[in-house]
Design a protein around this motif. Structure first.
Motif, PDB file in Angstrom:
ATOM      1  N   SER A  95      12.123   6.699  12.806  1.00  0.00           N
ATOM      2  CA  SER A  95      11.105   7.636  11.881  1.00  0.00           C
ATOM      3  C   SER A  95      11.528   8.597  10.897  1.00  0.00           C
ATOM      4  O   SER A  95      10.738   9.007  10.181  1.00  0.00           O
ATOM      5  N   MET A  96      13.047   8.443  10.657  1.00  0.00           N
ATOM      6  CA  MET A  96      13.316   9.140   9.391  1.00  0.00           C
ATOM      7  C   MET A  96      12.385   8.768   8.074  1.00  0.00           C
ATOM      8  O   MET A  96      12.354   9.689   7.270  1.00  0.00           O
ATOM      9  N   CYS A  97      12.220   7.523   7.983  1.00  0.00           N
ATOM     10  CA  CYS A  97      11.337   7.192   6.739  1.00  0.00           C
ATOM     11  C   CYS A  97      10.288   7.915   6.502  1.00  0.00           C
ATOM     12  O   CYS A  97       9.731   8.023   5.456  1.00  0.00           O
ATOM     13  N   PHE A 102       6.395  11.307   3.541  1.00  0.00           N
ATOM     14  CA  PHE A 102       5.415  12.554   3.435  1.00  0.00           C
ATOM     15  C   PHE A 102       5.788  13.185   2.061  1.00  0.00           C
ATOM     16  O   PHE A 102       4.780  13.514   1.183  1.00  0.00           O
ATOM     17  N   ILE A 103       7.025  13.231   1.691  1.00  0.00           N
ATOM     18  CA  ILE A 103       7.370  13.912   0.278  1.00  0.00           C
ATOM     19  C   ILE A 103       6.973  12.867  -0.716  1.00  0.00           C
ATOM     20  O   ILE A 103       6.568  13.295  -1.926  1.00  0.00           O
ATOM     21  N   GLY A 104       7.169  11.649  -0.629  1.00  0.00           N
ATOM     22  CA  GLY A 104       6.992  10.822  -1.710  1.00  0.00           C
ATOM     23  C   GLY A 104       5.052  10.831  -1.915  1.00  0.00           C
ATOM     24  O   GLY A 104       4.842  10.651  -3.144  1.00  0.00           O
ATOM     25  N   SER A 105       4.690  10.630  -0.928  1.00  0.00           N
ATOM     26  CA  SER A 105       3.070  10.677  -0.917  1.00  0.00           C
ATOM     27  C   SER A 105       2.523  12.051  -1.675  1.00  0.00           C
ATOM     28  O   SER A 105       1.580  11.895  -2.315  1.00  0.00           O
ATOM     29  N   MET A 155       8.542   4.466   0.084  1.00  0.00           N
ATOM     30  CA  MET A 155       7.255   3.952   0.811  1.00  0.00           C
ATOM     31  C   MET A 155       6.212   4.887   0.691  1.00  0.00           C
ATOM     32  O   MET A 155       4.904   4.739   0.928  1.00  0.00           O
ATOM     33  N   GLY A 156       6.148   6.290   0.661  1.00  0.00           N
ATOM     34  CA  GLY A 156       5.208   7.098   0.243  1.00  0.00           C
ATOM     35  C   GLY A 156       4.718   7.071  -1.217  1.00  0.00           C
ATOM     36  O   GLY A 156       3.276   7.204  -1.244  1.00  0.00           O
ATOM     37  N   VAL A 427      -2.005  13.805   4.192  1.00  0.00           N
ATOM     38  CA  VAL A 427      -2.751  13.894   5.588  1.00  0.00           C
ATOM     39  C   VAL A 427      -2.395  12.899   6.692  1.00  0.00           C
ATOM     40  O   VAL A 427      -2.180  13.007   7.657  1.00  0.00           O
ATOM     41  N   HIS A 428      -2.632  11.598   5.742  1.00  0.00           N
ATOM     42  CA  HIS A 428      -2.195  10.379   6.574  1.00  0.00           C
ATOM     43  C   HIS A 428      -0.973  10.301   7.141  1.00  0.00           C
ATOM     44  O   HIS A 428      -0.819  10.285   8.376  1.00  0.00           O
ATOM     45  N   TRP A 429       0.232  10.865   6.668  1.00  0.00           N
ATOM     46  CA  TRP A 429       1.519  10.741   7.048  1.00  0.00           C
ATOM     47  C   TRP A 429       1.586  11.765   7.981  1.00  0.00           C
ATOM     48  O   TRP A 429       2.514  11.711   8.994  1.00  0.00           O
ATOM     49  N   VAL A 430       1.163  12.903   7.722  1.00  0.00           N
ATOM     50  CA  VAL A 430       1.336  14.084   8.972  1.00  0.00           C
ATOM     51  C   VAL A 430       0.626  13.750  10.168  1.00  0.00           C
ATOM     52  O   VAL A 430       1.372  13.800  11.371  1.00  0.00           O
ATOM     53  N   ILE A 431      -0.499  13.217  10.064  1.00  0.00           N
ATOM     54  CA  ILE A 431      -1.217  12.562  11.384  1.00  0.00           C
ATOM     55  C   ILE A 431      -0.531  11.691  12.014  1.00  0.00           C
ATOM     56  O   ILE A 431      -0.221  11.535  13.149  1.00  0.00           O
TER      57      ILE A 431
END
Length: 489
Positions: A95-97, A102-105, A155-156, A427-431
């Protein structure tokens, strides 16, 4: 919530920025559009824009690949790097990615608007090359976590830029089809990572090869973008009209250049001169459309799709099938649904696909609830569970998976498109993170029946939300969509 006033509530305020000189003013463009001898009325050839879209979807392939690259090799990685049996460390490697993503997005919209779509793709590929190299050569857990985090930033950034680019370079009549390529490429990346990982238990150190392999498509993306067209919409916003005209010729052909510029000139040209403040997206005049986008992404994740992917191996094992075979079946269902979505996107439209997709996912969850019931015999329960899971993945790929990332760049005004996409993807990455983090604990405390019922309820909520709030964009140019959403004076 908004009921009968749906159309009115979809119209959000967008003030004009300062006027700038333009090659095409309103009178000239109106005359141009009305002059049948000067404007080509047929659709442009899809073959011109297709290679550019194909290169862009390499970012989606890499996204899918890095999501799945550690699944099969995780045991070998933990043995070689000395953390075997440490479930926390193993979970962090997987899950580290997400932290990097989140930062990238979050930064993706500002990067895409600042340096352009092409360079943003190259900036997306760079951390994937660096991060994969770190992971492939590391001798300890810290190096692996660092590599995964760096890869995650790329990836983000990738999904947001891919959605923007494909939306802005595609002719309206195939924009939905091209948008579905993003989901197909993600599926192929996931399946590719699983196939590459097959020899990991037989060949010592093979997991390092799995990371090295990912550098090839990342390097191709970085180099091929040099030869791809820049988004004419971004160039026009920057006041670089001559360059926008040249890019339109690459993408649509010479006979469609003037009409395409005429469409762009119907809207304010000086949009980029005004700075879009973050607060403006959260509670300003654009809040409504950003709320719709964020809610769609939230409902997509709250439907339970990532939990289903995670839990599928256990369900298939209980039915007597190997986890490898389970991954193949899930991958095929995901890919098949994405291909069907590609065919239907520009025929049925975005809204219809979203509604039927979420409704069918709710039915799939009802099947899962029935399968976990004590009233169903053991063998029938297993078949229902496997069938319901495959149906869920298939119907997700039909609409709930590919449509939001295509629909949102279509309905966002050009002025805020990149930054609004960044907010929604965050929001997508947080959820995504919290669903993955809490799924097993919720499953343990609530049981499968109640948990699947909750997922099904979110799917039904999504059906109602889409019906009330989403507008159809099939076959319309981005300028037509934006003009339709402007407030009526």
């Amino acid at each position: 919530m908004w009921g009968r006033q749906r159309e009115a509530s979809m119209m959000y305020k967008r003030t004009s920025s300062r006027d700038r000189s333009s090659t095409f003013d309103v009178e000239e463009t109106t005359a141009l559009v009305q002059n049948g001898t000067e404007v080509e009325n047929t659709n442009p050839s899809w073959k011109l824009s297709f290679p550019h879209v194909l290169v862009a979807t390499l970012s989606s392939f890499l996204f899918g690949y890095h999501l799945g690259v550690v699944n099969e090799p995780l045991e070998s990685i933990s043995l070689d790097l000395g953390f075997n049996g440490n479930t926390l460390a193993e979970g962090l490697v997987v899950s580290m990615c997400l932290g990097g993503a989140f930062i990238g997005s979050t930064l993706s919209g500002w990067i895409a608007d600042g340096v352009g779509r092409r360079r943003a793709f190259q900036l997306c590929a760079l951390p994937m090359i660096i991060g994969a190299s770190i992971s492939a050569t590391t001798r300890n857990l810290i190096g692996m976590l660092l590599g995964r985090f760096v890869v995650g930033t790329g990836m983000g950034l990738g999904p947001t830029v891919a959605a923007l680019y494909v939306t802005e370079v595609s002719p309206p009549f195939v924009r939905g089809t091209y948008g579905a390529f993003i989901q197909i490429a993600t599926c192929l990346g996931l399946m590719g990572s699983l196939l590459i990982g097959i020899p990991v238990k037989e060949i010592a150190g093979w997991w390092r090869i799995c990371f090295w392999v990912s550098i090839v498509p990342a390097a191709i993306l970085c180099l091929a973008m040099v030869f791809c067209a820049e988004s004419p919409h971004w160039l026009y916003k920057k006041g670089r009209t001559a360059e926008a005209e040249a890019e339109f010729e690459k993408l649509l052909g010479g006979s469609h250049v003037k009409s395409s510029l005429a469409e762009l000139s119907k809207l304010d040209r000086g949009d980029d001169g005004d700075i879009v403040k973050f607060e403006e997206l959260l509670y300003g005049r654009h809040f409504r459309v950003v709320f719709i986008g964020s809610t769609l992404f939230a409902l997509q994740q709250l439907s339970g799709i990532n939990a289903i992917f995670y839990f599928s191996s256990s369900v298939f094992k209980s039915a007597g099938l190997s986890s490898g075979l389970a991954n193949v079946f899930v991958g095929i269902a995901n890919l098949l649904g994405s291909v069907v979505a590609m065919v239907l996107m520009d025929k049925l439209g975005r809204k219809a696909l979203l509604q039927w997709s979420f409704f069918s996912m709710a039915v799939s969850m009802a099947i899962q609830v029935a399968a976990s019931s004590s009233y169903i015999p053991g063998s029938a329960s297993l078949y229902l569970s496997v069938g319901g899971m495959l149906m869920f993945v298939l119907t997700f790929a039909l609409g709930a998976g590919p449509v939001p990332s295509l629909l949102l760049p279509e309905i966002f005004p050009s002025r805020i498109r990149a930054k609004a996409m960044a907010v929604c993807m965050s929001v997508h990455w947080v959820i995504n993170f919290f669903v993955g983090l809490l799924f097993l604990r919720l499953l343990e405390q609530l049981g499968p029946q109640l948990l699947y019922s909750i997922f099904g309820t979110f799917c039904l909520m999504a059906v109602a939300f889409v019906k009330r709030n989403v507008v159809e964009t099939k076959g319309k140019s981005l300028q037509e969509i934006e003009i339709a959403l402007l407030p009526q004076e």
